[in-house]
Design a protein around this motif. Structure first.
Motif, PDB file in Angstrom:
ATOM      1  N   ALA A   3       0.840  -1.190   0.000  1.00 27.52           N
ATOM      2  CA  ALA A   3       0.000   0.000   0.000  1.00 27.52           C
ATOM      3  C   ALA A   3       0.881   1.247   0.000  1.00 27.52           C
ATOM      4  N   VAL A   4       0.415   2.298  -0.640  1.00 27.17           N
ATOM      5  CA  VAL A   4       1.108   3.591  -0.690  1.00 27.17           C
ATOM      6  C   VAL A   4       0.081   4.695  -0.512  1.00 27.17           C
ATOM      7  N   ILE A   5       0.596   5.874  -0.215  1.00 26.84           N
ATOM      8  CA  ILE A   5      -0.264   7.074  -0.174  1.00 26.84           C
ATOM      9  C   ILE A   5       0.138   7.962  -1.341  1.00 26.84           C
ATOM     10  N   LEU A   6      -0.822   8.297  -2.181  1.00 27.77           N
ATOM     11  CA  LEU A   6      -0.573   9.135  -3.362  1.00 27.77           C
ATOM     12  C   LEU A   6      -0.802  10.599  -2.990  1.00 27.77           C
ATOM     13  N   CYS A   7       0.238  11.446  -3.158  1.00 25.56           N
ATOM     14  CA  CYS A   7       0.104  12.896  -2.871  1.00 25.56           C
ATOM     15  C   CYS A   7      -0.799  13.529  -3.924  1.00 25.56           C
ATOM     16  N   PRO A   8      -1.879  14.148  -3.518  1.00 21.90           N
ATOM     17  CA  PRO A   8      -2.799  14.741  -4.513  1.00 21.90           C
ATOM     18  C   PRO A   8      -2.219  15.952  -5.231  1.00 21.90           C
ATOM     19  N   THR A   9      -1.137  16.508  -4.713  1.00 20.49           N
ATOM     20  CA  THR A   9      -0.570  17.709  -5.327  1.00 20.49           C
ATOM     21  C   THR A   9       0.467  17.376  -6.381  1.00 20.49           C
ATOM     22  N   CYS A  10       1.510  16.618  -5.995  1.00 17.44           N
ATOM     23  CA  CYS A  10       2.609  16.350  -6.929  1.00 17.44           C
ATOM     24  C   CYS A  10       2.613  14.919  -7.448  1.00 17.44           C
ATOM     25  N   LEU A  13       4.454   8.978  -4.818  1.00 16.87           N
ATOM     26  CA  LEU A  13       4.073   7.788  -4.055  1.00 16.87           C
ATOM     27  C   LEU A  13       4.860   7.768  -2.740  1.00 16.87           C
ATOM     28  N   ASN A  14       4.139   7.813  -1.655  1.00 15.62           N
ATOM     29  CA  ASN A  14       4.750   7.845  -0.329  1.00 15.62           C
ATOM     30  C   ASN A  14       4.399   6.568   0.443  1.00 15.62           C
ATOM     31  N   SER A  15       5.256   6.190   1.430  1.00 12.78           N
ATOM     32  CA  SER A  15       4.969   5.023   2.275  1.00 12.78           C
ATOM     33  C   SER A  15       3.718   5.287   3.110  1.00 12.78           C
ATOM     34  N   PRO A  16       2.980   4.239   3.478  1.00 11.24           N
ATOM     35  CA  PRO A  16       1.701   4.431   4.161  1.00 11.24           C
ATOM     36  C   PRO A  16       1.822   5.079   5.529  1.00 11.24           C
ATOM     37  N   ASP A  17       3.000   5.097   6.119  1.00 16.20           N
ATOM     38  CA  ASP A  17       3.147   5.713   7.431  1.00 16.20           C
ATOM     39  C   ASP A  17       3.685   7.149   7.346  1.00 16.20           C
ATOM     40  N   SER A  18       3.784   7.696   6.130  1.00 14.13           N
ATOM     41  CA  SER A  18       4.303   9.063   5.971  1.00 14.13           C
ATOM     42  C   SER A  18       3.254  10.085   6.382  1.00 14.13           C
ATOM     43  N   GLU A  19       3.692  11.078   7.154  1.00 15.33           N
ATOM     44  CA  GLU A  19       2.776  12.164   7.549  1.00 15.33           C
ATOM     45  C   GLU A  19       2.824  13.308   6.540  1.00 15.33           C
ATOM     46  N   SER A  32      -5.892   8.705   1.700  1.00 17.09           N
ATOM     47  CA  SER A  32      -6.013   7.301   2.084  1.00 17.09           C
ATOM     48  C   SER A  32      -4.974   6.464   1.366  1.00 17.09           C
ATOM     49  N   ALA A  33      -4.559   5.372   1.985  1.00 19.02           N
ATOM     50  CA  ALA A  33      -3.610   4.462   1.344  1.00 19.02           C
ATOM     51  C   ALA A  33      -4.325   3.625   0.293  1.00 19.02           C
ATOM     52  N   VAL A  34      -3.647   3.427  -0.838  1.00 17.55           N
ATOM     53  CA  VAL A  34      -4.165   2.613  -1.939  1.00 17.55           C
ATOM     54  C   VAL A  34      -3.061   1.666  -2.376  1.00 17.55           C
ATOM     55  N   SER A  42      -3.317   5.840 -11.474  1.00 16.06           N
ATOM     56  CA  SER A  42      -3.768   7.220 -11.289  1.00 16.06           C
ATOM     57  C   SER A  42      -2.723   8.215 -11.779  1.00 16.06           C
ATOM     58  N   VAL A  43      -1.442   7.904 -11.512  1.00 15.09           N
ATOM     59  CA  VAL A  43      -0.375   8.795 -11.967  1.00 15.09           C
ATOM     60  C   VAL A  43      -0.319   8.841 -13.486  1.00 15.09           C
ATOM     61  N   ARG A  44      -0.444   7.665 -14.133  1.00 15.56           N
ATOM     62  CA  ARG A  44      -0.410   7.632 -15.610  1.00 15.56           C
ATOM     63  C   ARG A  44      -1.562   8.445 -16.200  1.00 15.56           C
ATOM     64  N   GLN A  45      -2.742   8.289 -15.607  1.00 13.21           N
ATOM     65  CA  GLN A  45      -3.896   9.049 -16.091  1.00 13.21           C
ATOM     66  C   GLN A  45      -3.677  10.561 -15.916  1.00 13.21           C
ATOM     67  N   TRP A  46      -3.093  10.928 -14.766  1.00 19.93           N
ATOM     68  CA  TRP A  46      -2.814  12.351 -14.521  1.00 19.93           C
ATOM     69  C   TRP A  46      -1.787  12.896 -15.512  1.00 19.93           C
TER      70      TRP A  46
END
Length: 463
Positions: A3-10, A13-19, A32-34, A42-46
């Motif tokens: 699982a990773v957390i995708l930053c909505p701004t840039c 891909l961040n680790s699930p425990d990143s604040e 949310s983690a995905v 999602s990144v490719r689509q963006w």
């Protein structure tokens, strides 16, 4: 699956425990983690959307650049086909003893080199029933004139005897131009007439659409004339067909001045319009506001004189580029607020000089002097290159019209009916001739004599 957390701004891909995002340091508490596959999809689509948006922006920018280039090219007439040549090459050419148009020639020199300056002796007069305002044209021993009683007449320049007359719809203010076998004149009803100079028979007429037409200029087969509808017209002198027209935002009551490259005309929209002679496209418009009469051309400059005493020399070579006025307005605001040290210069201004009085009609330019007259009855000689006053002459009455330079004398009439002869060199009065009414016309020289009209309904011929 990881699982990773995708930053909505840039889209990092961040680790699930990143604040916070590793790249942009955005707080990730609301994300949310995905799964990694979902995040990468999602990144490719963006990225696809981003590339499409960049392509769209670049396409719009390229289209705007092409449109701007096309607009500038069109502004300078790059897509225009040259006009066909006129059907004749006739011109109102000034011979040694001729004065074929208003102010004598296309540049409005209003001067004639005569061996002897007229001395003010009456040789003959031609009388009509109503006031006269038109200045005559003199060509090949004949005089052509628009009369206040609704006629265009041809007279013998030696005796004043009538050769022919052509009736028109009302009083004629415009001065005729004579070229080839034709006499051209503008009327108060806005029409331009071409008459045969030997018989007075009408050859063609053109309605300008205005309430009056000014005095025409005929050069190389083309007739130039301004109208009360705000347009400067060029017509084929042989047929009266329009070649091009130039629209201003006010009545054109002045007569155009022309050289090999441009046409200069004053409009009551408060601008001097400098127009390409061959295409009718604007090259420069200069804000004159209170200018009267007609402009005059000499060398690199066009000269005007206005009602607040401002005499101006403008470089007619200058060209206005698109958006230049907007840029100057913005810079003027910066200057007004103290952000710029100097006021942006006016495009085309060579020099300007103030002289006391309200200037009337057109200036006269010689090799070293410039002459202007004020409504208050002063005549000034200025240095042609600087505008410095060299001498002043004070008349007894108010001046109404342009002056004429013949030999060593300047000639101008006043409101009290007096024609003055003034030394062009010193400003001293040479002689004066008294008529019975105001003199609103410009004197002309031809056939060895001086001719002028008065509001007493008389044309005077002086030796």
């Amino acid at each position: 699956m990881q699982a990773v957390i995708l930053c909505p701004t840039c889209r990092r891909l961040n680790s699930p425990d990143s604040e916070f995002c590793d790249r942009c340091w955005r707080r990730l508490s609301s994300s949310s983690a995905v799964s990694r596959d979902e995040a990468e999809a999602s990144v490719r689509q963006w990225m696809r959307r981003r590339r499409m948006l960049q392509w769209a922006r670049r396409s719009v920018a390229a289209a705007l650049f092409v449109a701007l280039c096309a607009g500038i090219a069109n502004y300078y007439g790059a897509f225009e086909r040259p006009l066909p040549p006129p059907l004749s090459d006739i011109s109102a050419v000034s011979g040694a003893d001729d004065w074929p148009m208003f102010l004598r020639d296309p540049i409005h020199s209003a001067s004639a080199v005569e061996p002897d300056t007229p001395q003010g002796t009456l040789k003959w007069r031609f009388d009509s029933d109503l006031p006269m305002f038109s200045s005559p044209a003199v060509v090949d021993g004949r005089l052509y004139l628009g009369s206040g009683d609704g006629r265009v007449v041809a007279l013998n320049a030696d005796t004043g005897s009538l050769i022919w007359e052509h009736p028109v719809t009302g009083p004629v203010d415009s001065s005729p131009a004579v070229a080839g076998d034709s006499v051209f004149i503008g009327l108060r009803d806005g029409r331009v007439l071409s008459l045969h100079k030997d018989t007075g028979a009408r050859q063609w007429e053109f309605p300008t659409g205005g309430i009056f037409a000014t005095s025409p200029v005929v050069l190389e087969g083309i007739l130039y004339i301004g109208s009360g509808d705000g347009k400067l017209y060029t017509l084929d002198a042989q047929t009266g067909q329009v070649r091009w027209s130039y629209q201003t935002n006010g009545h054109i009551a002045s007569d155009p001045a022309i050289n090999d490259d441009i046409v200069a005309v004053l409009s009551q929209d408060s601008y001097l319009h400098i127009v390409d002679k061959h295409t009718g496209r604007k090259r420069l418009d200069y804000h004159t506001k209170f200018a009267r009469g007609s402009p005059a051309l000499s060398g690199d400059w066009v000269y005007t004189a206005d009602q607040i005493g401002l005499v101006t020399a403008i470089d007619w070579h200058e060209r206005e580029v698109p958006f230049e006025k907007n840029v100057r307005w913005f810079r003027t605001q910066l200057w007004a607020w103290g952000a710029l040290r100097e006021l942006p210069p006016l495009k085309g201004l060579a020099w300007a000089a103030f002289v006391p009085g309200s200037m009337v009609a057109s200036p006269i330019i010689t090799e070293d002097k410039l002459y202007v007259a004020s409504a208050e009855g002063q005549l000034y000689a200025l240095d042609k290159d600087t505008g410095d006053v060299l001498w002043t002459f004070d008349a007894d009455g108010y001046f109404l019209s342009a002056m004429t330079l013949v030999g060593e004398g300047l000639f101008i009439g006043d409101r009290f009916g007096t024609l003055y002869a003034i030394s062009a060199d010193t400003g001293e009065e040479l002689w004066r001739y008294k008529t019975g009414a105001p003199i609103g016309s410009t004197p002309v020289a031809g056939n060895g004599m001086l001719y002028f009209t008065s509001e007493d309904g008389t044309l005077y011929a002086l030796e």
